[in-house]
Write a protein that holds these residues in place. Sequence first.
Motif, mmCIF file in Angstrom:
data_model
loop_
_atom_site.group_PDB
_atom_site.id
_atom_site.type_symbol
_atom_site.label_atom_id
_atom_site.label_comp_id
_atom_site.label_asym_id
_atom_site.label_seq_id
_atom_site.Cartn_x
_atom_site.Cartn_y
_atom_site.Cartn_z
ATOM 1 N N ALA A 97 0.847 -1.208 0.000
ATOM 2 C CA ALA A 97 0.000 0.000 0.000
ATOM 3 C C ALA A 97 0.875 1.249 0.000
ATOM 4 N N TRP A 98 1.963 1.215 0.775
ATOM 5 C CA TRP A 98 2.884 2.355 0.862
ATOM 6 C C TRP A 98 3.545 2.623 -0.489
ATOM 7 N N ARG A 99 3.960 1.572 -1.174
ATOM 8 C CA ARG A 99 4.585 1.709 -2.506
ATOM 9 C C ARG A 99 3.575 2.276 -3.514
ATOM 10 N N ALA A 100 2.341 1.804 -3.421
ATOM 11 C CA ALA A 100 1.309 2.277 -4.364
ATOM 12 C C ALA A 100 1.014 3.759 -4.138
ATOM 13 N N VAL A 114 3.393 9.920 -10.012
ATOM 14 C CA VAL A 114 2.851 10.066 -11.369
ATOM 15 C C VAL A 114 1.682 11.044 -11.447
ATOM 16 N N GLY A 115 1.166 11.455 -10.289
ATOM 17 C CA GLY A 115 0.088 12.443 -10.292
ATOM 18 C C GLY A 115 -1.271 11.861 -10.620
ATOM 19 N N LEU A 116 -1.509 10.619 -10.182
ATOM 20 C CA LEU A 116 -2.832 10.008 -10.395
ATOM 21 C C LEU A 116 -3.459 9.693 -9.044
ATOM 22 N N GLU A 117 -4.775 9.787 -8.998
ATOM 23 C CA GLU A 117 -5.453 9.409 -7.763
ATOM 24 C C GLU A 117 -5.560 7.900 -7.693
ATOM 25 N N LEU A 118 -5.347 7.381 -6.475
ATOM 26 C CA LEU A 118 -5.442 5.926 -6.301
ATOM 27 C C LEU A 118 -6.788 5.605 -5.673
ATOM 28 N N ASP A 119 -7.791 5.379 -6.533
ATOM 29 C CA ASP A 119 -9.110 5.101 -5.967
ATOM 30 C C ASP A 119 -9.284 3.599 -5.743
ATOM 31 N N ASP A 120 -10.415 3.263 -5.131
ATOM 32 C CA ASP A 120 -10.630 1.871 -4.721
ATOM 33 C C ASP A 120 -10.696 0.909 -5.899
ATOM 34 N N SER A 121 -11.146 1.409 -7.065
ATOM 35 C CA SER A 121 -11.266 0.499 -8.217
ATOM 36 C C SER A 121 -9.891 0.118 -8.749
ATOM 37 N N ALA A 122 -8.917 1.017 -8.613
ATOM 38 C CA ALA A 122 -7.592 0.737 -9.181
ATOM 39 C C ALA A 122 -6.624 0.153 -8.151
ATOM 40 N N ARG A 123 -6.864 0.388 -6.852
ATOM 41 C CA ARG A 123 -5.863 0.054 -5.820
ATOM 42 C C ARG A 123 -5.392 -1.407 -5.866
ATOM 43 N N PRO A 124 -6.296 -2.409 -5.849
ATOM 44 C CA PRO A 124 -5.807 -3.794 -5.825
ATOM 45 C C PRO A 124 -4.934 -4.109 -7.041
ATOM 46 N N MET A 125 -5.368 -3.637 -8.216
ATOM 47 C CA MET A 125 -4.609 -3.893 -9.442
ATOM 48 C C MET A 125 -3.222 -3.250 -9.366
ATOM 49 N N VAL A 126 -3.165 -2.013 -8.886
ATOM 50 C CA VAL A 126 -1.886 -1.291 -8.815
ATOM 51 C C VAL A 126 -0.945 -1.968 -7.822
ATOM 52 N N GLU A 127 -1.466 -2.319 -6.662
ATOM 53 C CA GLU A 127 -0.603 -2.945 -5.643
ATOM 54 C C GLU A 127 -0.058 -4.282 -6.125
ATOM 55 N N ARG A 128 -0.905 -5.062 -6.754
ATOM 56 C CA ARG A 128 -0.480 -6.381 -7.246
ATOM 57 C C ARG A 128 0.570 -6.233 -8.344
ATOM 58 N N ALA A 129 0.296 -5.328 -9.284
ATOM 59 C CA ALA A 129 1.223 -5.151 -10.407
ATOM 60 C C ALA A 129 2.565 -4.584 -9.928
ATOM 61 N N LEU A 130 2.498 -3.650 -8.981
ATOM 62 C CA LEU A 130 3.747 -3.070 -8.461
ATOM 63 C C LEU A 130 4.600 -4.142 -7.779
ATOM 64 N N ALA A 131 3.949 -4.986 -6.987
ATOM 65 C CA ALA A 131 4.692 -6.028 -6.272
ATOM 66 C C ALA A 131 5.316 -7.012 -7.254
ATOM 67 N N THR A 132 4.563 -7.404 -8.274
ATOM 68 C CA THR A 132 5.097 -8.374 -9.242
ATOM 69 C C THR A 132 6.268 -7.779 -10.009
#
Lengths: 305, 119
Positions: free
Chosen positions: A32-35, A42-60
């Motif tokens: 969550a901290w990395r996301a 990057v200047g984007l809002e991290l809303d609930d619809s994108a958060r799981p996808m972003v966290e998973r992709a960042l970790a991978t």
Amino acid sequence: MNVPLPLLVIALAWIVLAVTLATLTLVPRYRAWRARGMARSVGLELDDSARPMVERALATRERGRLIGGTVGLALGLAAIAARPVHDDLDQWFTFAGCFIGIGVGTAVGAILARPRSPESGPRVARSREVTLGDYLTPLEHRGAQVLVLLAVVFALTAAVLVAGFEREQPRAVTTLVIAGFAVAALAARELIGRAVLAQRSPASDLSRLAWEDAQRADTLAQLTLAPLLLGGLGVVFAALTAFGALAPTLLSVVIGTAIPLVLIMGFIAVTAIWASRSPHRHFLRVLWPEIAVANGTMHRENEQR
Amino acid sequence: MTLLRIDPASPTPPFEQLRTQLLAQIHDGSLGPGARLPTVRRLADDLGLAPNTVARAYRELEQIGAIETRGRHGSYVPLSSDATTNAAQEAAAAFVARLRALGIPESQARDYLDAALRT
């Protein structure tokens, strides 16, 4: 084994760091901290619809980066160990391997972290084909190609110039190998970069699509780091090699020192200018101008112009 | 912005949503001359549509000259495309087809068109 002890210590430190960070990617708070950090960057809002996808992709991608860097480092060390004759610049093989490994590992991680398709509901997509130039600044996109070409030309020229100087032969070989690494890194950027672009991006809303673009831009930037750095190193090493052989007098030694210094300072200056233009938001300015204007990215860039 | 939005719950069929949105973007210049469209497979994947649906939309756009397909190089907005003319011709054809389907005679259709032009 012919590998210098300091290099082995650096390699060991990297492995400890890589294992630690790779383990951390399994911790939800770290993810969550990395996301959140990436959202700010990057200047984007991290809303609930994108958060799981972003966290998973960042970790991978981070695990891919760490594994790739470790494999590249090991290959660099193996290349040094395999050399029959050494010179003091061949320790850079390790860093070259590591840079290439980081880029390739990140891209493989990005490809493996295939976004999941939304189960139902509306879908959004881009109506035109995207290119590397949409995600990379001209300095990254074209600069890497130019630097690698220069590195090859300089390395070949240096090799021809020092052909009669036996003492300089190991260094000429080092310079050629670094130029070879730069070419391999550029080829990886072009080929794997296209595979990253060709990846599907199923998105149910604009936020997810913008985040897909942000991840892609970051992956391509990581892939571009190696050809940029190795191209720059290749040019500097070739200059050092040529002047080391042809300039035994004091004046020539001064010139031989000054040219690499000027090249390095030029490289640092260009990098500083490039960094001040927030390159990680280039994709916003090109693909999401409304968001770029809304969060001040576009405005700030226009002021700098 | 060059974005497409397909809503499966909409009464308009997905291929028609895709076709009209692409045409609107070509018309307003968001998809300028020379712009390359995504491949059929890629767009179908991204939008969750069958490849045949995307292929049909592309085919219809190609028939009115809004896009051109250059074999394996993909589909492009033609460099010499007059998107406005193409869109106007398409609107006229749609108007005629709809009135024919309603059984309206040609003279009456012209009256309707004249009346609409005067508003």
